[in-house]
Design a protein around this motif. Structure first.
Motif, PDB file in Angstrom:
ATOM      1  N   PRO A 137     -16.811 -19.805  -4.895  1.00 21.14           N
ATOM      2  CA  PRO A 137     -18.075 -20.745  -4.790  1.00 21.14           C
ATOM      3  C   PRO A 137     -17.854 -21.014  -3.266  1.00 21.14           C
ATOM      4  N   GLU A 138     -17.377 -21.762  -2.211  1.00 23.44           N
ATOM      5  CA  GLU A 138     -17.922 -22.162  -0.358  1.00 23.44           C
ATOM      6  C   GLU A 138     -17.982 -20.745  -0.379  1.00 23.44           C
ATOM      7  N   GLU A 139     -17.855 -19.952  -0.077  1.00 21.74           N
ATOM      8  CA  GLU A 139     -18.250 -18.350   1.111  1.00 21.74           C
ATOM      9  C   GLU A 139     -19.723 -17.930   0.202  1.00 21.74           C
ATOM     10  N   GLY A 140     -19.982 -18.680  -0.807  1.00 24.82           N
ATOM     11  CA  GLY A 140     -21.224 -18.407  -2.134  1.00 24.82           C
ATOM     12  C   GLY A 140     -22.447 -19.077  -1.092  1.00 24.82           C
ATOM     13  N   ARG A 141     -21.587 -20.172  -0.666  1.00 25.71           N
ATOM     14  CA  ARG A 141     -22.397 -21.694   0.482  1.00 25.71           C
ATOM     15  C   ARG A 141     -23.330 -20.784   1.518  1.00 25.71           C
ATOM     16  N   VAL A 142     -22.925 -19.946   2.371  1.00 20.09           N
ATOM     17  CA  VAL A 142     -23.102 -19.818   3.337  1.00 20.09           C
ATOM     18  C   VAL A 142     -23.761 -17.791   3.220  1.00 20.09           C
ATOM     19  N   HIS A 143     -23.364 -17.556   1.897  1.00 16.88           N
ATOM     20  CA  HIS A 143     -23.367 -15.690   2.086  1.00 16.88           C
ATOM     21  C   HIS A 143     -24.902 -15.173   2.259  1.00 16.88           C
ATOM     22  N   GLU A 144     -24.717 -14.357   2.940  1.00 14.36           N
ATOM     23  CA  GLU A 144     -26.400 -13.836   3.678  1.00 14.36           C
ATOM     24  C   GLU A 144     -27.378 -13.359   2.769  1.00 14.36           C
TER      25      GLU A 144
END
Length: 244
Positions: A152-159
């Motif tokens: 989820p944390e990676e999803g918040r900044v995913h391009e």
């Protein structure tokens, strides 16, 4: 029940395709984020909220508590009507084909929030200094999170976090997410477009801004200002409801 709202075009966009509506007597609110990647997103968001406002204007105020199931039925019907009206309008005009909007609409009572949700605008509830996201984005990145491909944390900044999987008006039929969430006095309901949660990517920071404000009007101002401080790359809308 107290309502407050703030919207801003942001620093990079020419126009604001976010719209909001609330009725304090009916304890009803809605926000819509027209899709700037599709033609006439601002018209789509306007049509969606017109459907809700038209219904509200036919209702007696104040409205008795119909119970969550009936309220959810009303909201689902309105979302489907908005979908059909936008889709039909786009088809009839040709050049507007593909226009769409996210939508969140809800009734806030002293004991529950009944809501519908399509797209990646979000609903949160602040309780006991903890912010809980209660909607799940209709998005490409959310599907990746659910499959365990990213956190989820990676999803918040995913391009690709701005790619949504469905919206109001894009297809003749839409799947409306409808649910009820229990509320208690002191809760704050936050509805926002992705112009907020894509810029303030830490929910703890959102919670701290809410908690440090003297009231919900100031909290709206501070949340929008912080999103602008982080770049203001999109329209941003924040709507807050304080449960007495």
């Amino acid at each position: 029940m107290q309502f407050a709202v703030k919207t801003d075009t942001g620093k990079l966009r020419d126009r604001n395709e976010d719209l909001y509506y609330f009725d304090t007597q009916l304890q009803l609110f809605a926000i819509a984020d027209g899709m700037s990647g599709h033609e006439r997103g601002d018209i789509a968001s306007r049509i969606a909220l017109e459907v809700i406002q038209e219904w509200a204007e036919t209702q007696a105020s104040p409205q008795s508590d119909l119970g969550p199931m009936k309220r959810l039925g009303v909201l689902s019907d309105l979302a489907e009507e908005a979908n059909q009206r936008i889709y039909t309008s786009a088809e009839s005009q040709g050049k507007g084909r593909g226009m769409g909007t996210t939508l969140i609409a809800g009734f806030v009572t002293f004991s529950y929030l009944a809501y519908v949700h399509v797209g990646d605008s979000r609903l949160y509830v602040l309780r006991d200094e903890k912010l809980t996201q209660i909607t799940t984005d209709d998005s490409f990145v959310q599907k990746m999170v659910e499959k365990g491909e990213i956190t989820p944390e990676e999803g918040r900044v995913h391009e690709k976090r701005n790619i949504i999987t469905q919206a109001i008006g894009l297809q003749s039929v839409v799947t409306v997410n409808a649910d009820a969430y229990p509320l208690v006095p002191g809760d704050i309901v936050l509805a926002c477009t992705d112009g907020l949660h894509d810029l303030i990517i830490n929910d703890r920071e959102i919670a701290d801004i809410l908690l440090s404000a003297s009231g919900i009007e100031e909290a709206c101002e501070n949340l929008v200002s912080k999103a602008l401080d982080y770049g203001g790359t999109d329209n941003v809308t924040v709507l807050l409801v304080a449960v007495d």
